[in-house]
Design a protein around this motif. Sequence first.
Motif, PDB file in Angstrom:
ATOM      1  N   VAL A 169      11.413  -0.523  -3.703  1.00  0.00           N
ATOM      2  CA  VAL A 169      10.485   0.611  -4.009  1.00  0.00           C
ATOM      3  C   VAL A 169       9.540   0.830  -3.070  1.00  0.00           C
ATOM      4  CG1 VAL A 169       9.293   1.271  -6.000  1.00  0.00           C
ATOM      5  CG2 VAL A 169      11.223   0.086  -6.384  1.00  0.00           C
ATOM      6  N   LEU A 170       8.662  -0.410  -2.722  1.00  0.00           N
ATOM      7  CA  LEU A 170       7.671  -0.121  -2.009  1.00  0.00           C
ATOM      8  C   LEU A 170       7.959   0.379  -0.647  1.00  0.00           C
ATOM      9  CD1 LEU A 170       5.606  -3.305  -2.844  1.00  0.00           C
ATOM     10  CD2 LEU A 170       5.221  -1.083  -3.830  1.00  0.00           C
ATOM     11  N   TRP A 171       9.259  -0.271  -0.195  1.00  0.00           N
ATOM     12  CA  TRP A 171       9.561   0.329   1.251  1.00  0.00           C
ATOM     13  C   TRP A 171      10.021   1.920   1.258  1.00  0.00           C
ATOM     14  CZ3 TRP A 171      14.266   1.985   4.048  1.00  0.00           C
ATOM     15  CH2 TRP A 171      14.121   1.325   5.111  1.00  0.00           C
ATOM     16  N   ASN A 172      10.333   2.305   0.063  1.00  0.00           N
ATOM     17  CA  ASN A 172      10.776   3.714   0.128  1.00  0.00           C
ATOM     18  C   ASN A 172       9.467   4.536  -0.037  1.00  0.00           C
ATOM     19  OD1 ASN A 172      13.523   3.912   0.632  1.00  0.00           O
ATOM     20  ND2 ASN A 172      14.079   3.101  -1.410  1.00  0.00           N
ATOM     21  N   LEU A 173       8.539   3.796  -0.583  1.00  0.00           N
ATOM     22  CA  LEU A 173       7.283   4.583  -1.257  1.00  0.00           C
ATOM     23  C   LEU A 173       6.368   4.644   0.005  1.00  0.00           C
ATOM     24  CD1 LEU A 173       6.967   5.676  -4.002  1.00  0.00           C
ATOM     25  CD2 LEU A 173       5.149   3.578  -4.256  1.00  0.00           C
ATOM     26  N   GLY A 174       6.183   3.774   0.958  1.00  0.00           N
ATOM     27  CA  GLY A 174       5.558   3.694   2.063  1.00  0.00           C
ATOM     28  C   GLY A 174       5.417   5.068   2.637  1.00  0.00           C
ATOM     29  N   PRO A 175       6.576   5.251   3.398  1.00  0.00           N
ATOM     30  CA  PRO A 175       6.466   7.093   4.275  1.00  0.00           C
ATOM     31  C   PRO A 175       6.026   8.001   3.315  1.00  0.00           C
ATOM     32  CG  PRO A 175       8.484   5.884   4.205  1.00  0.00           C
ATOM     33  CD  PRO A 175       7.681   5.088   3.626  1.00  0.00           C
ATOM     34  N   LEU A 176       6.395   8.165   2.130  1.00  0.00           N
ATOM     35  CA  LEU A 176       6.242   9.261   1.205  1.00  0.00           C
ATOM     36  C   LEU A 176       4.529   9.133   1.152  1.00  0.00           C
ATOM     37  CD1 LEU A 176       9.090   9.296  -1.382  1.00  0.00           C
ATOM     38  CD2 LEU A 176       8.643  10.760   0.375  1.00  0.00           C
ATOM     39  N   LEU A 177       4.061   8.115   0.789  1.00  0.00           N
ATOM     40  CA  LEU A 177       2.579   8.039   0.450  1.00  0.00           C
ATOM     41  C   LEU A 177       1.951   8.246   1.592  1.00  0.00           C
ATOM     42  CD1 LEU A 177       1.861   5.188  -2.148  1.00  0.00           C
ATOM     43  CD2 LEU A 177       1.791   7.513  -2.298  1.00  0.00           C
ATOM     44  N   VAL A 194      -4.111   5.038   3.798  1.00  0.00           N
ATOM     45  CA  VAL A 194      -3.888   3.767   3.957  1.00  0.00           C
ATOM     46  C   VAL A 194      -2.998   3.010   2.997  1.00  0.00           C
ATOM     47  CG1 VAL A 194      -5.667   3.175   2.704  1.00  0.00           C
ATOM     48  CG2 VAL A 194      -5.519   1.801   4.460  1.00  0.00           C
ATOM     49  N   TYR A 195      -2.837   3.794   1.769  1.00  0.00           N
ATOM     50  CA  TYR A 195      -1.833   3.022   0.884  1.00  0.00           C
ATOM     51  C   TYR A 195      -0.449   2.951   1.614  1.00  0.00           C
ATOM     52  CZ  TYR A 195      -5.265   3.093  -2.663  1.00  0.00           C
ATOM     53  OH  TYR A 195      -6.471   2.646  -3.428  1.00  0.00           O
ATOM     54  N   GLY A 196      -0.160   4.345   2.093  1.00  0.00           N
ATOM     55  CA  GLY A 196       1.193   4.418   2.823  1.00  0.00           C
ATOM     56  C   GLY A 196       1.592   3.251   3.618  1.00  0.00           C
ATOM     57  N   ILE A 197       0.507   3.038   4.585  1.00  0.00           N
ATOM     58  CA  ILE A 197       0.623   2.221   5.571  1.00  0.00           C
ATOM     59  C   ILE A 197       0.717   0.662   5.125  1.00  0.00           C
ATOM     60  CG2 ILE A 197      -0.554   0.921   7.559  1.00  0.00           C
ATOM     61  CD1 ILE A 197      -1.579   3.854   8.415  1.00  0.00           C
ATOM     62  N   VAL A 198      -0.208   0.480   4.145  1.00  0.00           N
ATOM     63  CA  VAL A 198      -0.134  -1.160   3.703  1.00  0.00           C
ATOM     64  C   VAL A 198       1.081  -1.294   2.716  1.00  0.00           C
ATOM     65  CG1 VAL A 198      -1.443  -1.007   1.628  1.00  0.00           C
ATOM     66  CG2 VAL A 198      -1.611  -2.831   2.858  1.00  0.00           C
ATOM     67  N   LEU A 199       1.548  -0.335   2.122  1.00  0.00           N
ATOM     68  CA  LEU A 199       2.700  -0.673   1.162  1.00  0.00           C
ATOM     69  C   LEU A 199       4.089  -0.587   2.059  1.00  0.00           C
ATOM     70  CD1 LEU A 199       2.091   1.595  -2.026  1.00  0.00           C
ATOM     71  CD2 LEU A 199       1.923  -0.912  -1.575  1.00  0.00           C
ATOM     72  N   GLY A 200       4.058   0.191   3.041  1.00  0.00           N
ATOM     73  CA  GLY A 200       5.098   0.168   4.054  1.00  0.00           C
ATOM     74  C   GLY A 200       5.177  -1.317   4.715  1.00  0.00           C
ATOM     75  N   GLY A 201       4.137  -1.550   5.203  1.00  0.00           N
ATOM     76  CA  GLY A 201       4.058  -2.849   5.936  1.00  0.00           C
ATOM     77  C   GLY A 201       4.331  -3.932   4.924  1.00  0.00           C
ATOM     78  N   TRP A 202       3.727  -4.142   3.819  1.00  0.00           N
ATOM     79  CA  TRP A 202       4.052  -5.096   2.981  1.00  0.00           C
ATOM     80  C   TRP A 202       5.328  -5.207   2.349  1.00  0.00           C
ATOM     81  CZ3 TRP A 202       1.461  -9.549   1.589  1.00  0.00           C
ATOM     82  CH2 TRP A 202       2.275 -10.233   0.350  1.00  0.00           C
ATOM     83  N   GLY A 203       6.141  -3.920   2.077  1.00  0.00           N
ATOM     84  CA  GLY A 203       7.395  -3.732   1.596  1.00  0.00           C
ATOM     85  C   GLY A 203       8.334  -4.338   2.565  1.00  0.00           C
ATOM     86  N   SER A 204       8.087  -4.064   3.728  1.00  0.00           N
ATOM     87  CA  SER A 204       9.389  -4.569   4.752  1.00  0.00           C
ATOM     88  C   SER A 204       9.514  -5.702   5.033  1.00  0.00           C
ATOM     89  CB  SER A 204       8.568  -4.015   6.016  1.00  0.00           C
ATOM     90  OG  SER A 204       8.396  -2.668   6.173  1.00  0.00           O
ATOM     91  N   ASN A 205       8.604  -6.684   4.453  1.00  0.00           N
ATOM     92  CA  ASN A 205       8.599  -8.110   4.431  1.00  0.00           C
ATOM     93  C   ASN A 205       8.939  -8.913   5.752  1.00  0.00           C
ATOM     94  OD1 ASN A 205       8.450 -10.867   3.662  1.00  0.00           O
ATOM     95  ND2 ASN A 205      10.164 -10.635   1.929  1.00  0.00           N
TER      96      ASN A 205
END
Lengths: 346, 121
Positions: A74-82, A129-140
């Motif tokens: 979810v986070l991985w897909n949400l990152g670029p959108l956010l 910043v949310y998009g960046i941090v969620l994308g980074g975190w979601g990528s694991n």
Amino acid sequence: MEGWVIAIIKVVFIWVWVLLIATVMTWVERRGAAMMQDRLGPNRAGPFGLFQPLADGIKLFTKEEVLPKKAHKVLWNLGPLLFALPAFSAYAVVPFGDKIILGGKEIILQVSDVNIGFLYVLAIGSLAVYGIVLGGWGSNNKFSILGGLRSTAQLISYEVPLGLALLAVVFVYGSFSLRDIALAQQGTFLGFLPNWGVFKQPLGFILYMVAIYAEANRVPFDLPEAESEIVAGYHTEYGSMELGLYLFGEYVNLVTLSTLVVVLYFGAWHIPYIDISKFLGPVSWGIVSFLILYLKVAFFLWLFVWVRWTIPRFRYDQVMGLGWKALIPLALFNLFITALFIQLSA
Amino acid sequence: MMSGFGTIAMYLAMSVIGVGAMFLMSRALGPFRPTPTKATTYECGVPLLAAGHNRYSIKYYLVAVLFLIFDIETVLIYPLGVRYSSMAHNSWALFFEIFIFVAILLAGLVYAIKRGAIDWD
């Protein structure tokens, strides 16, 4: 009814216009880089390679998306959108010209002139910043997470001087409406200078310029995606259009930030010393003011490319040191001086 | 005539549609043939060395805390900014009030820098 139609036309027009500038900007970036490195750059697709962004777009759309097994879906897909959504939405309150009179109706060239436009831009801008941090975190992935963390720390550090530099502008003009600020820059200042924000806020302008380069993750502040250290930072794991949304969102951000520089510090659609709106009809003035504004914006967009091939990347401790030890005290000093001037001239 | 916020809502809707379309179009147009090797986490050409969710420097957290303080400071001064030039006629009281407010926070920043909160080594 008529108001609705005008509003829809303005919304669609400016949305597509911003998209178009950002697209052309990707081409300018590559051709400009080539020019400075004495090579040709993309020149095959269309005249001067102008259709290169189109080809890039088609390529990104038709690429496979690879979802890493360990990633948080979810986070991985949400990152670029956010990341892309706020970038595309910020332009809603930015003026793109003075006004135009069509069929006896006066239309201001701005999607929406709300009295809190300033706050809207700041609020939407800081959501990226949310998009960046969620994308980074979601990528694991350790590179992604490091990039995400670096980016968060950098973005929030430079948001404070950015906010303080803009606060000084609000002190000077006493309004949150970007259109009011643009209109207030007509005429001359001290009798001989153009009445532009940059002459009233010279230090604020420099602080703002430094802060937006950091906010837009541009060289010399591109540490979140420093390829020699952390591969590609927060978008290491992304491919296809998800990567495209990150990269493209950055260019849209550049357009918004450059337009803000022009509107706040460089007199928006005003030309120094002459008021050419007197010589032109209401329709042609609308078009000319639009062109003047975007000519100035084009210069600041070009400056981004120029700086990229002039200044090498900072080290991370230098970035943080500059933000907290230099920019924030300077921004507070600028605010102090501004308030003092207003007091003394009141 | 529409209110200004209605138009902003339309602009936001336009962004949602546009960005959503880009996102979904790449889903529809691109192939999808996952293999176990393809889906491994990226590492520079060798088998995965360390997990992503690891322990990272506390400094990032510290910066976030400092940011909260200074961002709230900025936000608190913002409403004043609009009225300042029209209120400044009356007295210097307003000027010194913000000055003291900012000075207290600035002392905090000096303390944080002295304690090495922003030094990365």
